[in-house]
Design a protein around this motif. Structure first.
Motif, PDB file in Angstrom:
ATOM      1  N   PRO A  34      -4.441   6.022  -0.802  1.00  0.00           N
ATOM      2  CA  PRO A  34      -3.051   6.217  -1.199  1.00  0.00           C
ATOM      3  C   PRO A  34      -2.802   7.695  -1.515  1.00  0.00           C
ATOM      4  O   PRO A  34      -3.674   8.386  -2.043  1.00  0.00           O
ATOM      5  CB  PRO A  34      -2.916   5.359  -2.453  1.00  0.00           C
ATOM      6  N   GLU A  82       0.817  -1.218   0.000  1.00  0.00           N
ATOM      7  CA  GLU A  82       0.000   0.000   0.000  1.00  0.00           C
ATOM      8  C   GLU A  82       0.851   1.270   0.000  1.00  0.00           C
ATOM      9  O   GLU A  82       0.524   2.244  -0.651  1.00  0.00           O
ATOM     10  CB  GLU A  82      -0.927  -0.024   1.221  1.00  0.00           C
ATOM     11  N   SER A 134       0.211   6.479   2.638  1.00  0.00           N
ATOM     12  CA  SER A 134      -1.252   6.548   2.674  1.00  0.00           C
ATOM     13  C   SER A 134      -1.738   7.594   3.672  1.00  0.00           C
ATOM     14  O   SER A 134      -1.012   8.012   4.580  1.00  0.00           O
ATOM     15  CB  SER A 134      -1.841   5.181   3.066  1.00  0.00           C
TER      16      SER A 134
END
Length: 210
Positions: free
Chosen positions: A206, A142, A145
């Motif tokens: 994100p 990921e 973020s």
């Protein structure tokens, strides 16, 4: 005492109800992909949840059988999560739930390898007489973020998302949702037992520096 991901990794599962920047490492998940309104009583999304938990608990309960996972330790199954998007739409349009595309997931402990996952799918298929062919081993990084705890009904999420968007602009970040980086939700409450006004959902987007 069983390892509890929510307690051990509070930075990922128990953020404040104000936006914050976080770096999220690579993780492995049990995943099912689908599309459509998640609120349909007999819909694809509800079926996906049953598939996810079928594999999750097969892995968790593996010590009671003959199959042994290297490095196994007792743990609580992590919370349900979801990556969401809509084709041709920037962000999420909550008035068009039938257009949702999603990947429904449950995090895997790091000791679970692909071979262990494959065993669990085979084991669950045989024991539960259920087709688990839609379930996949999903690796996702990921990265940078922006997240915030949302408290309340899912349909009220836009107000929390607006707070996140405002925070990003004020602090030099840009929301970076793409075909590979998704709107992410982590469900900390049991929707069957919780008053909608008290539902706790981690919302994560994100971002990148401007």
């Amino acid at each position: 005492m069983a390892f509890d991901f929510k307690k051990e990794y509070k930075e990922f599962y128990l953020p404040k109800n104000r936006p914050e920047i976080i770096e999220v490492p690579s993780m492995n998940f049990i995943a099912v992909r689908g599309q459509g309104d998640p609120n349909e009583p007999d819909g694809e999304y509800k079926a996906s949840i049953g598939l996810l938990y079928g594999i999750a608990f097969t892995l968790k309960m593996s010590p009671k059988g003959d199959y042994k996972i290297d490095g196994y330790f007792d743990y609580k199954v992590p919370p349900l999560e979801g990556f969401w998007w809509m084709e041709g739409v920037k962000g999420i349009d909550y008035s068009r739930k039938d257009h949702f595309q999603w990947i429904s997931v449950i995090r895997l402990p790091d000791f679970v390898q692909r071979k262990d996952f494959d065993w669990a799918v085979m084991e669950a298929t045989q024991k539960k007489k259920t087709d688990y062919s839609k379930v996949e081993f999903f690796h996702y990084t990921e990265g940078l973020s922006l997240q915030c705890m949302h408290i309340g009904p899912y349909d009220d999420e836009p107000r929390t998302i607006q707070l996140m968007d405002d925070f990003a602009q004020e602090h030099g970040y840009q929301i970076d949702i793409t075909e590979e980086r998704y709107h992410h939700e982590i469900y900390l409450s049991d929707v069957r037992k919780c008053n909608p006004q008290n539902l706790k959902t981690v919302i994560r987007h994100p971002v990148k520096l401007i």
